[in-house]
Scaffold this motif. Structure first.
Motif, mmCIF file in Angstrom:
data_model
loop_
_atom_site.group_PDB
_atom_site.id
_atom_site.type_symbol
_atom_site.label_atom_id
_atom_site.label_comp_id
_atom_site.label_asym_id
_atom_site.label_seq_id
_atom_site.Cartn_x
_atom_site.Cartn_y
_atom_site.Cartn_z
ATOM 1 N N SER A 306 0.852 -1.193 0.000
ATOM 2 C CA SER A 306 0.000 0.000 0.000
ATOM 3 C C SER A 306 0.887 1.241 0.000
ATOM 4 C CB SER A 306 -0.924 0.010 1.231
ATOM 5 O OG SER A 306 -0.156 0.207 2.393
ATOM 6 N N VAL A 307 0.410 2.275 -0.683
ATOM 7 C CA VAL A 307 1.132 3.556 -0.703
ATOM 8 C C VAL A 307 0.089 4.647 -0.488
ATOM 9 C CG1 VAL A 307 2.610 5.110 -2.028
ATOM 10 C CG2 VAL A 307 2.765 2.653 -2.425
ATOM 11 N N SER A 308 0.229 5.415 0.578
ATOM 12 C CA SER A 308 -0.769 6.474 0.772
ATOM 13 C C SER A 308 -0.100 7.793 1.155
ATOM 14 C CB SER A 308 -1.775 6.059 1.847
ATOM 15 O OG SER A 308 -1.095 5.675 3.008
ATOM 16 N N LYS A 309 -0.689 8.870 0.661
ATOM 17 C CA LYS A 309 -0.162 10.197 0.949
ATOM 18 C C LYS A 309 -1.043 10.833 2.022
ATOM 19 C CE LYS A 309 -0.727 13.824 -1.860
ATOM 20 N NZ LYS A 309 -0.663 14.669 -3.058
ATOM 21 N N ALA A 310 -0.415 11.431 3.030
ATOM 22 C CA ALA A 310 -1.200 12.076 4.086
ATOM 23 C C ALA A 310 -2.096 13.143 3.456
ATOM 24 C CB ALA A 310 -0.271 12.696 5.124
ATOM 25 N N LYS A 311 -3.381 13.136 3.840
ATOM 26 C CA LYS A 311 -4.350 13.998 3.158
ATOM 27 C C LYS A 311 -4.259 15.442 3.613
ATOM 28 C CE LYS A 311 -7.695 10.238 3.007
ATOM 29 N NZ LYS A 311 -6.958 9.519 4.052
ATOM 30 N N ASN A 312 -3.875 15.628 4.848
ATOM 31 C CA ASN A 312 -3.834 16.997 5.369
ATOM 32 C C ASN A 312 -2.790 17.082 6.479
ATOM 33 O OD1 ASN A 312 -5.041 15.707 7.601
ATOM 34 N ND2 ASN A 312 -7.049 15.991 6.651
ATOM 35 N N LYS A 313 -2.678 18.274 7.045
ATOM 36 C CA LYS A 313 -1.623 18.500 8.033
ATOM 37 C C LYS A 313 -1.790 17.588 9.252
ATOM 38 C CE LYS A 313 1.130 22.333 9.717
ATOM 39 N NZ LYS A 313 1.124 22.453 11.152
ATOM 40 N N SER A 314 -3.035 17.361 9.652
ATOM 41 C CA SER A 314 -3.203 16.548 10.863
ATOM 42 C C SER A 314 -2.826 15.091 10.587
ATOM 43 C CB SER A 314 -4.610 16.691 11.443
ATOM 44 O OG SER A 314 -5.539 16.155 10.559
ATOM 45 N N GLU A 315 -3.103 14.617 9.355
ATOM 46 C CA GLU A 315 -2.680 13.241 9.052
ATOM 47 C C GLU A 315 -1.148 13.168 8.933
ATOM 48 O OE1 GLU A 315 -4.858 9.688 6.841
ATOM 49 O OE2 GLU A 315 -3.952 11.047 5.379
ATOM 50 N N GLN A 316 -0.544 14.226 8.412
ATOM 51 C CA GLN A 316 0.927 14.272 8.348
ATOM 52 C C GLN A 316 1.500 14.137 9.754
ATOM 53 O OE1 GLN A 316 2.164 17.897 6.394
ATOM 54 N NE2 GLN A 316 1.785 17.079 4.345
ATOM 55 N N GLU A 317 0.913 14.898 10.667
ATOM 56 C CA GLU A 317 1.411 14.863 12.050
ATOM 57 C C GLU A 317 1.216 13.482 12.676
ATOM 58 O OE1 GLU A 317 -0.494 18.206 13.866
ATOM 59 O OE2 GLU A 317 0.898 19.616 12.885
ATOM 60 N N LEU A 318 0.083 12.852 12.332
ATOM 61 C CA LEU A 318 -0.210 11.525 12.876
ATOM 62 C C LEU A 318 0.819 10.503 12.377
ATOM 63 C CD1 LEU A 318 -2.343 10.141 14.665
ATOM 64 C CD2 LEU A 318 -3.563 9.525 12.572
ATOM 65 N N PHE A 319 1.118 10.562 11.060
ATOM 66 C CA PHE A 319 2.116 9.641 10.495
ATOM 67 C C PHE A 319 3.455 9.796 11.228
ATOM 68 C CE2 PHE A 319 0.373 8.930 5.881
ATOM 69 C CZ PHE A 319 -0.702 8.244 6.415
ATOM 70 N N TRP A 320 3.846 11.049 11.452
ATOM 71 C CA TRP A 320 5.125 11.293 12.139
ATOM 72 C C TRP A 320 5.068 10.914 13.609
ATOM 73 C CZ3 TRP A 320 9.725 11.072 10.723
ATOM 74 C CH2 TRP A 320 10.202 11.655 9.545
ATOM 75 N N LYS A 321 3.887 11.095 14.184
ATOM 76 C CA LYS A 321 3.757 10.816 15.620
ATOM 77 C C LYS A 321 4.167 9.373 15.924
ATOM 78 C CE LYS A 321 0.455 11.126 19.407
ATOM 79 N NZ LYS A 321 -0.966 11.133 19.740
ATOM 80 N N GLY A 322 3.768 8.469 15.036
ATOM 81 C CA GLY A 322 4.130 7.064 15.221
ATOM 82 C C GLY A 322 5.637 6.903 15.268
ATOM 83 N N ARG A 323 6.310 7.478 14.278
ATOM 84 C CA ARG A 323 7.770 7.324 14.216
ATOM 85 C C ARG A 323 8.434 7.967 15.440
ATOM 86 N NH1 ARG A 323 12.030 7.138 15.342
ATOM 87 N NH2 ARG A 323 13.969 7.230 14.161
ATOM 88 N N LYS A 324 7.944 9.149 15.787
ATOM 89 C CA LYS A 324 8.582 9.855 16.897
ATOM 90 C C LYS A 324 8.274 9.210 18.250
ATOM 91 C CE LYS A 324 9.634 14.143 14.637
ATOM 92 N NZ LYS A 324 9.592 15.593 14.546
ATOM 93 N N SER A 325 7.243 8.344 18.275
ATOM 94 C CA SER A 325 6.915 7.647 19.531
ATOM 95 C C SER A 325 7.546 6.264 19.583
ATOM 96 C CB SER A 325 5.401 7.473 19.667
ATOM 97 O OG SER A 325 4.751 8.690 19.509
ATOM 98 N N ALA A 326 8.378 5.953 18.578
ATOM 99 C CA ALA A 326 8.892 4.582 18.497
ATOM 100 C C ALA A 326 9.629 4.165 19.772
ATOM 101 C CB ALA A 326 9.800 4.433 17.280
#
Lengths: 485, 352
Positions: A306-326
């Motif tokens: 699957s390949v998906s692009k974050a739809k908006n700023k809040s989804e961008q932040e959510l995607f990063w939140k996962g990595r930064k919470s690793a």
């Protein structure tokens, strides 16, 4: 007179006595930095409030032959700011003033105790920011960032601390104030800012820095791609880079990390994927859309499920939140973990990960992997329980093996966390004695009496011999002059 | 010429130099021999130690021996649509990668993509004790030990012979275009200073004689939109201008007066002393033709927060670099001694 009152007497003319901590209960919070496996107490913690007080302290230490360990926020992961029992811990957190922001020349002039993120926060009103963003950026200070040459998730495009540092003022081991670099594009003489960056507090005490600010990117996209194997994800990374796109960030996480982070903060990661790639792009309008297409095509070509692009700023932040919470997410899986920091050529990723998996089974300790895939910086997290007998020793041995593996494939034992006390043994693997001797002579040029953070980074001949993992070059046995038993 | 490993012969030459207490002057292509102070020592030619050792386009690095011709490296990179980020000047046909790194000189792209030292990932050197040493590596991130590899950049061979070097490479832009603006020097400086605060892909700037040239990079639609944003006229035949700027082939450089390289803060108001000049790097690099005394030029550049270098001159040069404050000068002496205790390598080339 007890030792504690001695300390007050020694430093009474250097700084206010309220800024000298010397009782056990006051020293306890400083017994380690973020490398918590080992703990010890310094003679005292000194908290200077001015450059002059730092100079006073250094001159006094030089006269009394007292070693100095400099510390910022204590977020370092390799024990660079680990206290020395016969030395003082010089805490520069009170030198935390932003002296100047220059939007025209795009620099910030700051004290060493200024937090990394505070620089970007202050520069925001001018549309500027400070690019290096170690995961601890909310707490870590710029002095420590320079000492460790800190990286972060945007290094591939924006470089490490060394690429974003313009000028440093430091106090030498003899108490002299010396400024190196400037805010031009180059400076006369040797590249001393490069030498100072990453020198882990062993060459001088940083009291001021000028760092480069960049215009905040106007447009940003984040893409999340999932894969059935780490090999496919690794191949996609190589093909993205070869296609001519330099992403602002390119991160990989393995299944253990995906599951842990999804459970921890629900970023919407596919928990059945063997690996995911998180790709951040920034750039100029149309250019960015072209780059997004390149990333999507290259991921699909390498069997992304699957390949998906974050739809908006809040989804961008959510995607990063996962990595930064690793890291905290992994912290929930086991009482303790060791975070490794090797860097490898990306093409060896699949081989290195499969070897890590074998080592993990051999040492009976689970390992989860996060990877700054763009620049080859691997962070295997070794899970253990410090309360179990031998667990720490096994974790350290496993960690050592992983770092040696990184050297074997042409990489390095530390990409961004530094050597400190943690990787002293592996320095014997990465370097030959003549190279370690050259480091020693550099140290002596700055600090002839070895008072600044002694016994860190450069292992002694004896230590390498005892570790027994010496570098053999061209089949020659090193340390011929040492007796063998 | 064949790619060959001459490590042994270079090591032997250094051992001989140490044994006979004879200093060496490291040379290769001689394209930049004009740069730095004169060095009276026995020439040691390292140009035979040449060849690309490793190049991985997807890993974004290249490793080559010191005597490898710069044009060979650039041609190999170009085949993969890649380049050196610092757009080095050649200053001659025989320019080598070792000399390029040792001189630490970057070209028009430097303010936008980084300098020579920014791209150094690792280096093998022979120090003044004859030790063959390896520092850094081929990966972007490496903080094991002091950053000795980067220290070699711009050290003019005074700390060690660069035997091989690994450099970061970057993709070539899809296309580049040059815009030109007729304006005064003051207006040009204002424009360049304004653009540095914007997130726009400019890759070079050059001002001479009431004309500001700006190179922009990107895909066709980006270039079109940049022209709208920045203004200016498109230079139709722009193939040669950036080569001429980089190689100092513009008419300005023909003046026989000494050429000074003035590196100062971009927004510095232009000093009368530097009137006969051309400007690069957003205003941060000013090339000045002047017969004024060395000390006066050093003093004006220093007062502006920058530094001056006597770049080219007819006469023999002994003090072409900005004098350092005493504590920093002492540190330089101590560092030199840490690498080359007997002063065998390029004595006097940088500071005596």
């Amino acid at each position: 007179m007890n030792p504690s009152s001695d300390i007050f007497a020694i430093f009474e003319n250097c700084l206010p006595s309220a800024n000298i901590l010397a009782t056990v209960e006051k020293l306890r919070p400083y017994e380690c930095d973020a490398f918590t496996a080992y703990k010890s107490l310094p003679l005292a913690v000194l908290l200077p409030e001015s450059r002059q007080q730092v100079i006073n302290i250094v001159k006094r230490c030089q006269r009394e032959n007292i070693p100095i360990v400099t510390r910022g926020a204590g977020t370092g992961l390799s024990g660079g700011a680990h206290p020395i029992t016969n030395g003082i811990l010089l805490n520069l957190s009170k030198l935390n003033e932003i002296y100047e922001l220059n939007p025209t020349l795009r620099y910030a002039r700051v004290g060493p105790g200024v937090r990394n993120l505070a620089i970007s926060d202050a520069a925001e009103e001018f549309g500027l920011y400070y690019a290096p963003d170690p995961s601890s950026q909310i707490a870590c200070t710029i002095g420590g960032n320079i000492a460790e040459n800190s990286g972060g998730v945007h290094c591939l495009k924006y470089g490490l601390t060394v690429h974003n540092l313009l000028e440093v003022t430091f106090i030498s081991a003899h108490g002299e104030e010396i400024t190196i670099g400037n805010h031009c594009y180059d400076y006369p003489g040797y590249d001393l800012p490069a030498l100072m960056t990453g020198s882990e507090g062993m060459l001088g005490i940083i009291v001021e820095a000028k760092v480069r600010l960049l215009p905040i990117p106007q447009n940003k996209e984040i893409i999340l791609a999932a894969f059935n194997s780490v090999e496919d994800a690794g191949a996609a990374v190589s093909s993205i880079i070869a296609s001519g796109v330099i992403p602002a960030g390119l991160e990989m996480m393995d299944n253990a990390v995906i599951k842990a982070t999804e459970n921890f903060c629900h970023p919407g990661y596919p928990v059945d994927a063997a690996a995911i790639l998180l790709c951040e792009l920034d750039g100029y309008e149309q250019e960015l859309q072209w780059e997004v297409e390149q990333i999507e095509q290259n991921c699909r070509r390498h069997k992304a499920t699957s390949v998906s692009k974050a739809k908006n700023k809040s989804e961008q932040e959510l995607f990063w939140k996962g990595r930064k919470s690793a890291f905290p997410a992994i912290g929930q899986l086991a009482p303790d973990y060791l975070c490794m920091d090797g860097t490898i050529p990306r093409k060896h990723l699949a081989h290195v990960l499969s070897q890590i998996s074998e080592l993990s089974q051999q040492y009976e300790l689970p390992v989860a992997n996060v990877f700054h895939a763009g620049d080859g910086n691997l962070h295997p997290l070794i899970l253990y329980d410090a309360n179990q007998e031998n667990d720490l020793a096994r974790a350290e041995q496993l960690g050592g093996k992983i770092l040696e593996l990184c050297v074997e494939v042409g990489g390095t034992i530390t990409g961004e966390h530094g050597v400190g006390i943690e990787k002293l043994n592996q320095m014997c693997v990465q370097f030959e004695r003549t190279e370690l001797d050259q480091f020693e002579r550099v140290k002596t040029a700055f600090d002839s009496n070895r008072l600044l953070n002694p016994d860190k980074v450069i292992p002694t001949l004896q230590r390498c011999a005892e570790f027994g993992a010496m570098h053999v070059h061209k089949g020659e046995l090193p340390f011929k002059d040492l007796p063998r038993f | 010429m064949l790619d060959q490993d001459h490590t042994d012969s270079i090591s032997t030459a250094i051992e001989n130099a140490i044994e006979t207490k004879t200093a060496v002057h490291i040379t290769a292509g001689n394209s930049k021999s004009f740069y730095g102070n004169s060095c009276d020592a026995k020439p040691l030619d390292v140009s035979q130690h040449r060849g690309i050792i490793d190049y991985e386009p997807s890993e974004l690095f290249i490793t080559a021996r010191c005597g490898t011709p710069l044009k060979e490296i650039e041609s190999v990179l170009r085949e993969q649509q890649q380049m050196l980020q610092f757009e080095p000047p050649h200053f001659g046909e025989n320019s080598t990668i070792g000399g390029t790194v040792a001189c630490g000189l970057s070209g028009p792209r430097r303010p936008y993509n980084g300098s020579v030292r920014d791209s150094v990932l690792g280096a093998h050197i022979v120090n003044g004790l004859g030790d063959y040493l390896r520092f850094g590596g081929q990966v972007m991130k490496n903080v094991a030990g002091y950053d000795v590899a980067r220290l070699m950049s711009g050290a003019l061979g005074t700390l060690g012979i660069i035997m091989q070097v690994s450099l970061k490479v970057i993709p070539m832009p899809a296309a580049e275009k040059t815009l030109c603006f007729e304006c005064s020097r003051t207006e040009a400086l204002q424009k360049m200073n304004r653009w540095t605060q914007m997130d726009v892909p400019i890759t070079a700037t050059y001002f001479e004689q009431n004309m500001l040239y700006v190179r922009v990079a990107g895909i066709e639609s980006t270039l079109h939109s940049l022209k709208q944003t920045l203004g200016g006229e498109e230079l139709v035949d722009d193939n040669d201008i950036w080569t001429e700027v980089r190689e100092q082939q513009r008419a300005f450089f023909n003046d026989p007066a000494p050429l000074w390289r003035i590196s100062i803060p971009e927004d510095t108001n232009h000093a009368a002393l530097f009137d006969n000049c051309v400007i690069e790097w957003n205003g941060g690099l000013r090339w000045v033709k002047s017969n004024t005394s060395d000390n006066e030029i050093f003093s004006v550049a220093g007062a502006a927060g920058g530094h001056a270098t006597l770049f080219r001159a007819e006469h023999k040069k002994t003090n072409c670099f900005q004098p350092l404050p005493p504590s920093l000068a002492k540190l330089h002496t101590d560092i030199k001694r840490a690498f080359d205790p007997h002063n065998f390598l390029n004595p006097g080339k940088m500071y005596s």
